[in-house]
Design an enzyme around this catalytic site. Sequence first.
Site, PDB file in Angstrom:
ATOM      1  N   LYS A 273       5.134   3.733  17.923  1.00  0.00           N
ATOM      2  CA  LYS A 273       5.212   5.155  17.560  1.00  0.00           C
ATOM      3  C   LYS A 273       5.550   6.012  18.784  1.00  0.00           C
ATOM      4  CE  LYS A 273       1.804   4.290  13.963  1.00  0.00           C
ATOM      5  NZ  LYS A 273       0.361   4.240  13.670  1.00  0.00           N
TER       6      LYS A 273
ATOM      7  N   GLY B 141       1.165   8.549  10.149  1.00  0.00           N
ATOM      8  CA  GLY B 141       0.893   8.673   8.708  1.00  0.00           C
ATOM      9  C   GLY B 141       1.336   9.987   8.105  1.00  0.00           C
TER      10      GLY B 141
ATOM     11  N   THR C 171       0.832  -1.211   0.000  1.00  0.00           N
ATOM     12  CA  THR C 171       0.000   0.000   0.000  1.00  0.00           C
ATOM     13  C   THR C 171       0.864   1.259   0.000  1.00  0.00           C
ATOM     14  OG1 THR C 171      -1.553  -1.237   1.336  1.00  0.00           O
ATOM     15  CG2 THR C 171      -1.895   1.123   1.242  1.00  0.00           C
TER      16      THR C 171
ATOM     17  N   VAL D  46       5.423   7.468  12.086  1.00  0.00           N
ATOM     18  CA  VAL D  46       4.540   7.925  13.173  1.00  0.00           C
ATOM     19  C   VAL D  46       3.419   8.785  12.598  1.00  0.00           C
ATOM     20  CG1 VAL D  46       4.382   9.204  15.337  1.00  0.00           C
ATOM     21  CG2 VAL D  46       6.459   7.917  14.810  1.00  0.00           C
TER      22      VAL D  46
HETATM   23  N1  HSE Z   1      -1.995   0.560  11.135  1.00  0.00           N
HETATM   24  C1  HSE Z   1      -1.549   1.886  11.367  1.00  0.00           C
HETATM   25  C2  HSE Z   1      -2.724   2.708  11.881  1.00  0.00           C
HETATM   26  C3  HSE Z   1      -1.027   2.462  10.080  1.00  0.00           C
HETATM   27  O1  HSE Z   1      -3.853   2.222  11.823  1.00  0.00           O
HETATM   28  O2  HSE Z   1      -2.526   3.798  12.368  1.00  0.00           O
HETATM   29  C4  HSE Z   1      -0.046   3.541  10.276  1.00  0.00           C
HETATM   30  O3  HSE Z   1       0.990   3.175  11.105  1.00  0.00           O
END
Ligand code: HSE
Length: 433
Positions: free
Chosen positions: A210, A139, A17, A137
């Site tokens: 994170k 997105g 992705t 961290v």
């Molecule tokens: N799986 C993570 C989330 C994606 O849902 O925040 C980003 O790290």
Amino acid sequence: MTNNKTPFRIAIAGLGTVGAGVVKVLQDNHDVIKNRCGRDIEIISVTASNKTKDRGVDISNYEWVDNLSSMAEDNRVDAVVEMIGGSEGDAKTLVEVALKNGKHVVTANKALLAHHGFVLSQLAESYGVSIAYEASVAGGIPVIKALREGLAANEITNIYGILNGTCNYILTEMRETERNFDAVLKDAQEMGYAEADPSFDVDGVDAAHKLVLLGALAFGVQPDFESLEIEGISNLTMKDINYAEELGYRIKLIGMAQCDDGVFTQVVSPCFVSKKNAISQVEGVFNAIMVEGDFVDKVMIQGRGAGAGPTASSVVADIIDLARGERVSTFGVPTEKLKAIEWRGVETLNAKCYIHLHVKDVSGVIADITACLKDKDVSIDSFIQRGHEEDGTASVAIVTHKASLVKVNNAVRVVEELATVLNKPTLVRIEDI
Ligand code: HSE
């Protein structure tokens, strides 16, 4: 700004992705990115587990490499973009080989850095290259840059926020649509928010990865995953979500790192947050981080915390920084200056708490529960009881006054032993933020 005619050359490992999203951003925004860098960014080579899969992007102009080491050793490459994921195995080996071969590394891999960030940062320093990890961290939110650069003048005292888009999406959707946990998680997976193993999301591990990185940056400490306490959201029910609403709160999975006199508390857990607090208004896949600094006061940043576009936006921002020649220490200070963490458990804090119990609807049950709380010196602030005549049980929600979490936990352990209490009590901290 550099006005360098030589392109900045990258190799991308992993075309899931996010990896495919990075190719798309570099292709679609080629001109604007080139203008901002003063030079071209050129993808030299790519690799992934499946060469023929349709990813919705054209990769036919890039060299396909089957061997990760040869990608990391390629003399033409300035930076390796690691989009494989996972704290061990191929991702770790690729990053190590790339650094040892004098390549910068751009990664979205929070698990890798949470577990091995200190050693990898030493390695990067000794080879004179950078590890850039904005996408790891929250997105699309530029929080690493904010902490490492924009807020660098401040002593940070507290950092907290919503760090997992999947959990926030699940909690929001459950409340708004009254659909169950599994159905909503399935949506999050289909939309590309969830980790390959979604238990990392719902058990709080992804948010913890994170938080470790944010804590290291904010407080100048060695990233130390072992110092974190972690609790996820999978034990929460619609009842808890509805009680929170009724009592004036929203349930959020909160990551919090705070420093008090050189001692740290780092915790990821569901919390009740007042509906009046800006963090509780952050819904769906959005993340938000609040930073408190001694001169700047409070700064909150929010945005999409997961998904191809936002995460790729952060990866490409890192590539642009490197192409411009910007270099910053991995955790904001030289590795030798990072302090070893001295920490204390969340139980040492004081907080109001929410307790949910499913009980037999018989005389004396409430008296027994309140006696346990009294015995442990925990005072009740509010109380809701709902009887279910059809099965002779009742649901009880209690909000305590602010109390030592040790005392509340002790009280709940005794309550749990009562013959009239039918469930393992749900205990959620009410975070006064
Ligand atoms: N799986 C993570 C989330 C994606 O849902 O925040 C980003 O790290």
